[in-house]
Write a protein that holds these residues in place. Sequence first.
Motif, PDB file in Angstrom:
ATOM      1  N   TRP A 106      -2.690   8.563   3.677  1.00  0.00           N
ATOM      2  CA  TRP A 106      -2.572   7.221   3.416  1.00  0.00           C
ATOM      3  C   TRP A 106      -1.148   6.479   3.501  1.00  0.00           C
ATOM      4  O   TRP A 106      -0.966   5.684   4.063  1.00  0.00           O
ATOM      5  CB  TRP A 106      -3.108   6.567   1.981  1.00  0.00           C
ATOM      6  CG  TRP A 106      -4.508   6.754   1.885  1.00  0.00           C
ATOM      7  CD1 TRP A 106      -5.308   7.790   1.113  1.00  0.00           C
ATOM      8  CD2 TRP A 106      -5.569   5.961   2.508  1.00  0.00           C
ATOM      9  NE1 TRP A 106      -6.740   7.469   1.451  1.00  0.00           N
ATOM     10  CE2 TRP A 106      -6.799   6.469   1.893  1.00  0.00           C
ATOM     11  CE3 TRP A 106      -5.468   4.819   3.083  1.00  0.00           C
ATOM     12  CZ2 TRP A 106      -7.951   5.764   2.430  1.00  0.00           C
ATOM     13  CZ3 TRP A 106      -6.601   4.015   3.698  1.00  0.00           C
ATOM     14  CH2 TRP A 106      -7.706   4.514   3.125  1.00  0.00           C
ATOM     15  N   VAL A 107      -0.264   7.415   3.153  1.00  0.00           N
ATOM     16  CA  VAL A 107       1.307   6.958   3.223  1.00  0.00           C
ATOM     17  C   VAL A 107       1.459   6.873   4.798  1.00  0.00           C
ATOM     18  O   VAL A 107       2.396   6.309   5.462  1.00  0.00           O
ATOM     19  CB  VAL A 107       2.163   8.220   2.769  1.00  0.00           C
ATOM     20  CG1 VAL A 107       3.510   7.808   3.225  1.00  0.00           C
ATOM     21  CG2 VAL A 107       2.100   8.249   1.309  1.00  0.00           C
ATOM     22  N   ASP A 131      -0.316  16.605  -1.999  1.00  0.00           N
ATOM     23  CA  ASP A 131       0.091  15.378  -1.948  1.00  0.00           C
ATOM     24  C   ASP A 131      -1.271  14.684  -1.498  1.00  0.00           C
ATOM     25  O   ASP A 131      -1.678  14.726  -0.251  1.00  0.00           O
ATOM     26  CB  ASP A 131       1.156  14.864  -1.063  1.00  0.00           C
ATOM     27  CG  ASP A 131       1.376  13.184  -1.441  1.00  0.00           C
ATOM     28  OD1 ASP A 131       0.715  12.559  -2.012  1.00  0.00           O
ATOM     29  OD2 ASP A 131       2.281  12.650  -0.735  1.00  0.00           O
ATOM     30  N   PRO A 132      -2.146  14.224  -2.498  1.00  0.00           N
ATOM     31  CA  PRO A 132      -3.435  13.703  -1.865  1.00  0.00           C
ATOM     32  C   PRO A 132      -3.346  12.447  -0.986  1.00  0.00           C
ATOM     33  O   PRO A 132      -4.219  11.994  -0.581  1.00  0.00           O
ATOM     34  CB  PRO A 132      -4.601  13.418  -3.286  1.00  0.00           C
ATOM     35  CG  PRO A 132      -3.418  13.330  -4.195  1.00  0.00           C
ATOM     36  CD  PRO A 132      -2.030  14.224  -3.767  1.00  0.00           C
ATOM     37  N   THR A 133      -2.332  11.807  -1.303  1.00  0.00           N
ATOM     38  CA  THR A 133      -2.184  10.338  -0.560  1.00  0.00           C
ATOM     39  C   THR A 133      -1.294  10.385   0.784  1.00  0.00           C
ATOM     40  O   THR A 133      -0.964   9.585   1.426  1.00  0.00           O
ATOM     41  CB  THR A 133      -1.490   9.519  -1.474  1.00  0.00           C
ATOM     42  OG1 THR A 133      -0.217  10.000  -1.895  1.00  0.00           O
ATOM     43  CG2 THR A 133      -2.386   9.402  -2.889  1.00  0.00           C
ATOM     44  N   GLN A 134      -0.981  11.590   1.195  1.00  0.00           N
ATOM     45  CA  GLN A 134      -0.167  11.839   2.472  1.00  0.00           C
ATOM     46  C   GLN A 134      -0.708  10.907   3.627  1.00  0.00           C
ATOM     47  O   GLN A 134      -0.069  10.450   4.528  1.00  0.00           O
ATOM     48  CB  GLN A 134      -0.072  13.136   2.915  1.00  0.00           C
ATOM     49  CG  GLN A 134      -1.029  14.160   3.039  1.00  0.00           C
ATOM     50  CD  GLN A 134      -0.568  15.584   3.462  1.00  0.00           C
ATOM     51  OE1 GLN A 134       0.389  15.792   4.028  1.00  0.00           O
ATOM     52  NE2 GLN A 134      -1.450  16.464   2.999  1.00  0.00           N
ATOM     53  N   ALA A 147       0.654   4.062  -2.672  1.00  0.00           N
ATOM     54  CA  ALA A 147       0.260   5.611  -2.272  1.00  0.00           C
ATOM     55  C   ALA A 147       1.277   6.574  -2.538  1.00  0.00           C
ATOM     56  O   ALA A 147       1.058   7.622  -3.198  1.00  0.00           O
ATOM     57  CB  ALA A 147       0.348   5.613  -0.491  1.00  0.00           C
ATOM     58  N   LEU A 196       0.691   6.800  -6.511  1.00  0.00           N
ATOM     59  CA  LEU A 196      -0.424   7.849  -6.754  1.00  0.00           C
ATOM     60  C   LEU A 196      -0.153   9.207  -6.396  1.00  0.00           C
ATOM     61  O   LEU A 196      -0.513  10.250  -6.976  1.00  0.00           O
ATOM     62  CB  LEU A 196      -1.583   7.488  -6.042  1.00  0.00           C
ATOM     63  CG  LEU A 196      -2.243   6.150  -6.519  1.00  0.00           C
ATOM     64  CD1 LEU A 196      -3.506   5.696  -5.433  1.00  0.00           C
ATOM     65  CD2 LEU A 196      -2.799   6.225  -7.935  1.00  0.00           C
ATOM     66  N   GLY A 197       0.711   9.399  -5.360  1.00  0.00           N
ATOM     67  CA  GLY A 197       1.021  10.743  -4.748  1.00  0.00           C
ATOM     68  C   GLY A 197       1.981  11.427  -5.987  1.00  0.00           C
ATOM     69  O   GLY A 197       1.696  12.682  -6.180  1.00  0.00           O
ATOM     70  N   GLY A 212       0.796  -1.165  -0.065  1.00  0.00           N
ATOM     71  CA  GLY A 212      -0.057  -0.119   0.075  1.00  0.00           C
ATOM     72  C   GLY A 212       0.818   1.347  -0.048  1.00  0.00           C
ATOM     73  O   GLY A 212       0.359   2.109  -0.673  1.00  0.00           O
TER      74      GLY A 212
END
Length: 509
Positions: free
Chosen positions: A429-430, A424-427, A164, A167-168, A160
Motif C-alpha cells: 500500500w505504501v 511490514d504488512p503495508t509495504q 499506511a 499501520l506499518g 493514505g
Amino acid sequence: MRTALTLLFLLALGAMPGALLPQRSLNAPKVDDYIADHGWWGRLLDRMQFFDVYASFWFSAVYVLLFVSLVGCLLPRTWEYFRQMRAKPVLTPRNLSRMPHHASADTTATPQAVVERARRRLRGWRAVTAEEPGGVRTISAERGYLRETGNLVFHFSLLGLLVAFALGKMFGYEGQVIVQADGGQFCNSGVYNYDTFRPGLRVDGTQLNQFCVQVDDFEANYLHSGQAESFHADLRYQSGADLETDTWRPYPLQVNSPLRTAGDRVYLLGHGYTPLFTVTFPNGETRTGSTQWRPVNQVTLASEGATKFDPPNVPDAEQRRRAQLAITGLLAPTAVFRGELLDSAFPAANDPAVAIDVYRGDLGTDSGRGQSIFSIDPKMVQDGKLEKVARQNLKQGEELTLDDGTVIRFDGVRDWVSLQVSHDPTQVWVLVFAVLVILGLGVSLRIKRRRVWVRATPQEDGRTVVEVGGLARTDQAGYGEEFTGLARDLGVTGDLLAERDPRADKEES
C-alpha cells in the motif's frame, strides 16, 4: 490548506534530527557515546527525545495534526469538486474585452454558423450555448477539470501514505541476528532467536511468520582500497509447507536483494569474522570455541570480542567457576605488526592473526546478570575473581601454553553474516500510494484549468462581429499560445489585448 502545508513543513523539519543525530533504535552505543561526548547538551537532547525522533511525542503530535488537517481540508474540497463537476460553465461575460486574452473580428457567417463552428472546435471541452437579446449567440466552454482530480488524488494518496506508515509501525517488526556462514541456521519462531528485536506497537512476538534460513557459505569481494565491492551469501530457506516436509530451497542473498518469504524480507546487512580456538586442558580433553567477534574498524574489519570456555568434567560448581577461561583481544584478518602491536591492513582474511589476553577465574556467567558475548565482566576483574594469566600474539596454527599446562591454539577464522528480518504488512500500500502521489502531482502540475467564451453579434449590414475571450483560472502560463490558435481556428485574427490582473478578470466574470 495553509495549515496542512505548515504542518508538512514542520514534519520535514522534525525529521532532520533523525537523519543528523544517531538514533537509539538503530545504534544505541553510538547514542551513548554522543551523550557522553557532549555533556549537558547531549543529556538535554536525550530528554527532548531527539535520539528517538520518530517515536517522540512531538513528532507524533505533528504527524497526527497533519493527518487531521488533511482530512479537514479534503472533505470540503471533495464536496466542492463534485459540485463543480455537475455545474455548467458560467455564462459569457458582457464585456469580453476585459478578459486577459481577447480577440475580435467580423465575418459574413451568421451567428448560428459561428457558434456551430466553435462547438466543433471545442470538442472535448465542457460547453454550453445561450441566446441573448437581439439575436446574439454565445458559447461558454471550460476545460482542465482533471487538474483538481490530480490535486485530490495527490492529497488523498498522501493521506493514505500516512495511514499506511502508521499501520506499518503498529503491525510490523524488525530484528537483526548474526548467523555463522558454515551451515548456521536461524528460525523466525520467537523473539529470543534474535540478537536485537524491535516490535510494532501491536506485536507481542508470539505470532511471527514461520520460516527458517541456513547460511551455507559467504563470499566478499573488495577493491584494492579495501572498500567492499560485493557481498554474497549462499542461503537455503524453508517456509509454509516446506517446514512440514523439511524441504530447503536455495537463494543467493546479496545486499539490496532481499529474500522474500512468508510475508517477511531477509536482508544481508554485513559480515565479520569468528576466530576459532582449540583449548586442550591438562587432562587431555579439548574444547573448540567459535564465538563471533565484532568489527571495530569497518574498513579493515579489525575485530574485538571474547571466547569463553568452561573446564570439562568438573562436577563441583564452585570449582568449575574458578577454572573458567576467557580469550579476549584483537582479531586482524590481514595481519600487520607495528612493533609488538597488531593491526589489520585489509578486510579479507588473507593472513589472520590475533593479539589475545587470557583470563582465568569466575566469568560471572552464573550470576544472573546479563552479559555481552563480546566482552568479559569488568567487575569480576576488579573484584579479583577473574585474573589475566597470559598475553600473546598468535598467527594461524600457533599455540600458547598456560602455567597449568593448558594449551590454546588459534585455528583461523570463519565468516559470519548479519541478517535483518523485516515485516511490514503495508509495504504494498505504501508503494501504491507513493505512485499515486507522483501521478496526482504530475497531473495537477501539467493540466491547466481554463475557460473560453465566444460571442457572435449580428450587425445591421448583415455581418457578424465575433469576440473570443479566455481566462486561465489558476495559471496563465502556456494558455496564450493555445488561445491564439483557438481564435485563429474560429477565423478571429484581431489583435490580442495585453494581459491584465487576473483578480480583476475573475471579479468581472
